[in-house]
Design a protein around this motif. Sequence first.
Motif, mmCIF file in Angstrom:
data_model
loop_
_atom_site.group_PDB
_atom_site.id
_atom_site.type_symbol
_atom_site.label_atom_id
_atom_site.label_comp_id
_atom_site.label_asym_id
_atom_site.label_seq_id
_atom_site.Cartn_x
_atom_site.Cartn_y
_atom_site.Cartn_z
ATOM 1 N N SER A 144 0.806 -1.228 0.000
ATOM 2 C CA SER A 144 0.000 0.000 0.000
ATOM 3 C C SER A 144 0.836 1.273 0.000
ATOM 4 C CB SER A 144 -0.958 0.001 1.196
ATOM 5 O OG SER A 144 -1.852 -1.091 1.097
ATOM 6 N N ASP A 145 2.044 1.216 0.518
ATOM 7 C CA ASP A 145 2.939 2.371 0.539
ATOM 8 C C ASP A 145 4.002 2.167 -0.538
ATOM 9 O OD1 ASP A 145 5.097 4.188 1.188
ATOM 10 O OD2 ASP A 145 4.333 4.294 3.229
ATOM 11 N N ASN A 146 4.242 3.177 -1.336
ATOM 12 C CA ASN A 146 5.252 3.079 -2.400
ATOM 13 C C ASN A 146 6.659 2.883 -1.850
ATOM 14 O OD1 ASN A 146 5.885 3.346 -5.339
ATOM 15 N ND2 ASN A 146 7.151 5.005 -4.552
ATOM 16 N N LEU A 147 6.876 3.260 -0.606
ATOM 17 C CA LEU A 147 8.193 3.230 0.024
ATOM 18 C C LEU A 147 9.191 3.964 -0.865
ATOM 19 C CD1 LEU A 147 8.180 -0.432 1.412
ATOM 20 C CD2 LEU A 147 7.638 1.672 2.635
ATOM 21 N N ASP A 148 10.229 3.274 -1.333
ATOM 22 C CA ASP A 148 11.267 3.943 -2.125
ATOM 23 C C ASP A 148 11.348 3.410 -3.551
ATOM 24 O OD1 ASP A 148 12.223 1.456 -1.448
ATOM 25 O OD2 ASP A 148 14.136 2.160 -0.666
ATOM 26 N N VAL A 175 13.462 -2.437 -9.136
ATOM 27 C CA VAL A 175 13.909 -2.756 -7.777
ATOM 28 C C VAL A 175 13.018 -3.857 -7.220
ATOM 29 C CG1 VAL A 175 14.962 -0.517 -7.259
ATOM 30 C CG2 VAL A 175 12.523 -0.867 -6.791
ATOM 31 N N LYS A 176 13.499 -4.491 -6.159
ATOM 32 C CA LYS A 176 12.751 -5.577 -5.528
ATOM 33 C C LYS A 176 12.982 -5.544 -4.024
ATOM 34 C CE LYS A 176 16.485 -8.932 -6.093
ATOM 35 N NZ LYS A 176 16.885 -10.231 -6.664
ATOM 36 N N ARG A 177 12.124 -6.234 -3.312
ATOM 37 C CA ARG A 177 12.273 -6.462 -1.877
ATOM 38 C C ARG A 177 11.871 -7.904 -1.595
ATOM 39 N NH1 ARG A 177 11.413 -1.943 2.312
ATOM 40 N NH2 ARG A 177 12.046 -0.078 1.191
ATOM 41 N N PRO A 178 12.644 -8.586 -0.785
ATOM 42 C CA PRO A 178 12.256 -9.946 -0.409
ATOM 43 C C PRO A 178 10.951 -9.949 0.387
ATOM 44 C CG PRO A 178 14.587 -9.596 0.020
ATOM 45 C CD PRO A 178 13.991 -8.249 -0.300
ATOM 46 N N LEU A 179 10.206 -11.040 0.270
ATOM 47 C CA LEU A 179 9.004 -11.274 1.071
ATOM 48 C C LEU A 179 9.383 -12.122 2.270
ATOM 49 C CD1 LEU A 179 6.297 -12.274 -1.579
ATOM 50 C CD2 LEU A 179 6.131 -10.386 0.047
ATOM 51 N N GLU A 180 8.616 -11.977 3.341
ATOM 52 C CA GLU A 180 8.829 -12.810 4.515
ATOM 53 C C GLU A 180 7.533 -12.919 5.302
ATOM 54 O OE1 GLU A 180 11.704 -11.077 7.186
ATOM 55 O OE2 GLU A 180 10.753 -9.109 7.107
ATOM 56 N N LEU A 181 7.457 -13.907 6.152
ATOM 57 C CA LEU A 181 6.402 -14.000 7.144
ATOM 58 C C LEU A 181 7.025 -13.569 8.456
ATOM 59 C CD1 LEU A 181 4.753 -17.364 6.091
ATOM 60 C CD2 LEU A 181 3.724 -15.089 5.958
ATOM 61 N N VAL A 241 7.262 -7.269 3.540
ATOM 62 C CA VAL A 241 8.493 -7.088 2.781
ATOM 63 C C VAL A 241 9.585 -6.726 3.766
ATOM 64 C CG1 VAL A 241 7.369 -6.372 0.632
ATOM 65 C CG2 VAL A 241 8.084 -4.637 2.282
ATOM 66 N N THR A 242 10.819 -7.004 3.393
ATOM 67 C CA THR A 242 11.940 -6.605 4.245
ATOM 68 C C THR A 242 12.160 -5.101 4.093
ATOM 69 O OG1 THR A 242 13.607 -7.005 2.552
ATOM 70 C CG2 THR A 242 13.026 -8.871 3.979
ATOM 71 N N GLU A 302 6.783 -3.390 11.186
ATOM 72 C CA GLU A 302 6.444 -2.006 10.893
ATOM 73 C C GLU A 302 5.244 -2.026 9.943
ATOM 74 O OE1 GLU A 302 8.725 1.995 9.284
ATOM 75 O OE2 GLU A 302 9.830 0.108 9.408
ATOM 76 N N ALA A 303 4.176 -1.322 10.287
ATOM 77 C CA ALA A 303 2.909 -1.409 9.555
ATOM 78 C C ALA A 303 3.078 -1.204 8.055
ATOM 79 C CB ALA A 303 1.898 -0.405 10.120
ATOM 80 N N LYS A 304 3.877 -0.238 7.653
ATOM 81 C CA LYS A 304 3.982 0.048 6.218
ATOM 82 C C LYS A 304 4.635 -1.087 5.428
ATOM 83 C CE LYS A 304 8.283 2.714 6.393
ATOM 84 N NZ LYS A 304 8.864 4.037 6.164
ATOM 85 N N LEU A 305 5.254 -2.037 6.120
ATOM 86 C CA LEU A 305 5.863 -3.189 5.453
ATOM 87 C C LEU A 305 4.916 -4.375 5.363
ATOM 88 C CD1 LEU A 305 9.439 -3.066 7.051
ATOM 89 C CD2 LEU A 305 8.643 -1.978 4.936
#
Length: 186
Positions: free
Chosen positions: A39-43, A162-168, A151-152, A175-178
């Motif tokens: 939901s947040d674009n982050l970077d 760009v990419k971000r790893p997924l995790e449980l 996401v990390t 952090e909510a935005k992640l």
Amino acid sequence: MNPTNITKLIIASSLILSPTLLIAAEPNVPTEPPYIVLSDNLDEPNGYGFCIDTYGPGQSELMQTHSCKPKGPEGSPRDYSGHDVRFEYNSETNKIQSYAFEGLCMQGLLAKGKSELALLECSDAKHQGFAYEEKDQTFRLKADTSYCLAVTSVTQEAGPWVKRPLELIQCNEAEAKLTQWTVVSL
């Protein structure tokens, strides 16, 4: 004017002049629905956001998030490699399913201190169930709702994207935005 009132005036003025400080930047997603985007674009540098994706180009058993991709060529087949960021959530089965690769679903793989997300044949596997909580925009593992899909915090280069790893991760430690996702259906 006393110092307390001056402080209140400065805070109120800054919120009026710059209200975006309180609002997360929503991504401007170019991907054709269905998709699931953070939901947040982050970077994400293009403003496209981070969509759930398969690892690498095309079909893969591992999953990540990736810059949401522009629409494929008109008439491109469902399994076109650019559609690997197209996922849908089925609230009846509680599964996150690949649009491009029919019959494949997200599955959590958990070990002490580590998690991975895989794209495997849809089944009754207990770690394929995810409950989407609209109130807080989280995906929670149905087998253990203390785990959230996240996401990390580190963005990595992925060619021109760009990419971000997924995790449980434990929801109360995240952090909510992640952990907040927007589901866009067909």
